[in-house]
Design a protein around this motif. Structure first.
Motif, PDB file in Angstrom:
ATOM      1  N   GLN A 231      35.117  45.655  36.864  1.00 12.23           N
ATOM      2  CA  GLN A 231      34.318  44.961  35.859  1.00 12.23           C
ATOM      3  C   GLN A 231      33.276  44.066  36.524  1.00 12.23           C
ATOM      4  OE1 GLN A 231      36.693  42.512  33.264  1.00 12.23           O
ATOM      5  NE2 GLN A 231      35.072  42.262  31.744  1.00 12.23           N
ATOM      6  N   VAL A 232      32.062  44.074  35.989  1.00 10.32           N
ATOM      7  CA  VAL A 232      30.981  43.239  36.499  1.00 10.32           C
ATOM      8  C   VAL A 232      30.640  42.183  35.450  1.00 10.32           C
ATOM      9  CG1 VAL A 232      28.597  43.171  37.309  1.00 10.32           C
ATOM     10  CG2 VAL A 232      30.058  45.103  37.921  1.00 10.32           C
ATOM     11  N   GLU A 246      37.241  33.128  32.532  1.00 13.49           N
ATOM     12  CA  GLU A 246      38.049  32.791  31.359  1.00 13.49           C
ATOM     13  C   GLU A 246      37.444  33.381  30.090  1.00 13.49           C
ATOM     14  OE1 GLU A 246      40.174  28.612  32.736  1.00 13.49           O
ATOM     15  OE2 GLU A 246      38.285  28.527  31.622  1.00 13.49           O
ATOM     16  N   GLY A 247      36.119  33.359  30.008  1.00 17.36           N
ATOM     17  CA  GLY A 247      35.461  33.922  28.844  1.00 17.36           C
ATOM     18  C   GLY A 247      35.670  35.418  28.707  1.00 17.36           C
ATOM     19  N   ALA A 248      35.927  36.080  29.846  1.00 16.20           N
ATOM     20  CA  ALA A 248      36.170  37.525  29.843  1.00 16.20           C
ATOM     21  C   ALA A 248      37.654  37.856  29.735  1.00 16.20           C
ATOM     22  CB  ALA A 248      35.586  38.148  31.106  1.00 16.20           C
ATOM     23  N   VAL A 304      32.008  39.927  45.212  1.00 15.18           N
ATOM     24  CA  VAL A 304      33.165  40.740  44.863  1.00 15.18           C
ATOM     25  C   VAL A 304      34.433  39.920  45.057  1.00 15.18           C
ATOM     26  CG1 VAL A 304      34.434  42.877  45.281  1.00 15.18           C
ATOM     27  CG2 VAL A 304      31.936  42.830  45.556  1.00 15.18           C
ATOM     28  N   LEU A 305      35.202  39.731  43.983  1.00 16.63           N
ATOM     29  CA  LEU A 305      36.416  38.944  44.040  1.00 16.63           C
ATOM     30  C   LEU A 305      37.639  39.848  44.052  1.00 16.63           C
ATOM     31  CD1 LEU A 305      35.575  36.181  41.386  1.00 16.63           C
ATOM     32  CD2 LEU A 305      35.150  36.155  43.859  1.00 16.63           C
ATOM     33  N   ASP A 306      38.680  39.394  44.722  1.00 13.70           N
ATOM     34  CA  ASP A 306      39.926  40.149  44.797  1.00 13.70           C
ATOM     35  C   ASP A 306      40.749  39.881  43.537  1.00 13.70           C
ATOM     36  OD1 ASP A 306      41.959  41.755  45.724  1.00 13.70           O
ATOM     37  OD2 ASP A 306      42.796  40.238  47.082  1.00 13.70           O
ATOM     38  N   LEU A 307      40.204  40.279  42.400  1.00 10.70           N
ATOM     39  CA  LEU A 307      40.844  40.076  41.103  1.00 10.70           C
ATOM     40  C   LEU A 307      40.816  41.394  40.327  1.00 10.70           C
ATOM     41  CD1 LEU A 307      39.274  36.666  39.980  1.00 10.70           C
ATOM     42  CD2 LEU A 307      41.614  37.040  40.776  1.00 10.70           C
TER      43      LEU A 307
END
Length: 307
Positions: A231-232, A246-248, A304-307
């Motif tokens: 997801q971007v 949080e909004g996503a 890019v986050l490790d999430l």
């Protein structure tokens, strides 16, 4: 975030404007902690505040925190001053440590005002380890020096009331030392210690209660990509990464939202980061792969986050 309920078992004034709370478990023993650790404390509608544990790490039945009452602050200390009486229940987090005491044969402890709180258990640990150490502790006046009754039992403590002796003589204290330096207190003290320590090539460890000033901030829009889902998400110039996550609907642990507690620390896999937190060391910022998404931003177009 793991949380628990504790009970205020004792309360006392320990300096001008500073009160200490002893917290007891409501059942069983309390989680273990190490010198430098802090806990989150729920302060009603005001929100969550962080306070250093300043008791004995070996005591599994009681924790202790000390709170500077700031009548013109954000309201957390004032709320606890009014409501945290003996017998009161408080919701708190398990201990978290961004200010670990590393093994050393010699320590130089520097504290200013309420910054004595994380240093107290470090002194206890140094004594138990048989390490050489000294503590230099400053405050506006002698009445503003906290826990002086406990500190009086030690020989290597230098109390420095500013109205009597001026500021801590940092240049002299750091001039010839080879000790590991640990410092906590107001921002001007920390800035001065970090600057002087860097000039002398010393290992300086600091903890901040207020956000570090960041120069040359760049509030620009960028995107974050979540590595697990692909997801971007667009991060506008006036929004934080945490707000967007949080909004996503992306679950992320957060507490202070100003880069001082470390609860939201997140790994990033690609991109260039502008770190704005007060937790990571200079080496961790330069070579590490984590950031605090509550305050830090991207200098690259995509992070890019490790999430």
């Amino acid at each position: 975030m793991s949380e628990l309920t504790v009970r205020v078992s004792d309360r006392r004034d320990v300096a001008e404007g500073v009160f200490a709370l002893e917290l007891a478990a409501t059942g069983g023993t309390l989680p273990r902690w190490t010198p430098g650790a802090h806990i989150d404390v729920h302060a009603g509608a005001v929100g969550v505040r962080q306070y250093s544990l300043c008791g004995d790490p070996a005591d599994e039945n009681r924790w202790r925190i000390a709170i500077l009452r700031e009548t013109a602050g954000r309201g957390g200390s004032e709320h606890l001053y009014r409501t945290a009486e003996v017998g009161t229940s408080l919701r708190v987090s398990v201990p978290r440590n961004n200010f670990e005491l590393e093994p050393s044969g010699e320590y130089l402890f520097l504290a200013g005002g309420i910054g004595i709180t994380p240093i107290l258990p470090m002194v206890t640990a140094a004594v138990r380890a048989g390490a050489r150490w000294s503590l230099h502790y400053g405050a506006r006046t002698r009445a503003h020096l906290a826990f002086t009754d406990e500190l009086s039992r030690y020989e290597h403590v230098n109390l420095v009331p500013q109205n009597e002796s001026g500021l801590l003589p940092l240049a002299d204290l750091l001039a010839d030392t080879t000790a590991a330096v640990y410092c906590c207190g107001p921002a001007p003290l920390l800035d001065a210690v970090e600057t002087e320590g860097a000039r002398r090539g010393l290992a300086v460890h600091t903890e901040r209660f207020t956000p570090r000033r960041v120069d040359n901030v760049v509030d620009r829009a960028f995107s974050v990509r979540l590595a697990h889902s692909g997801q971007v998400l667009a991060v506008a110039a006036d929004r934080s990464i945490v707000d967007v996550l949080e909004g996503a609907g992306v679950a992320i642990v957060t507490s202070c939202r100003e880069g001082t507690c470390g609860s939201c620390e997140t790994t990033f896999l690609e991109g260039e980061v502008q770190h704005r937190d007060s937790v990571l060391t200079a080496d961790e910022r330069a070579h590490g792969r984590t950031l605090m998404p509550c305050v830090s931003r991207a200098l690259s177009d995509v992070l890019v986050l490790d999430l």
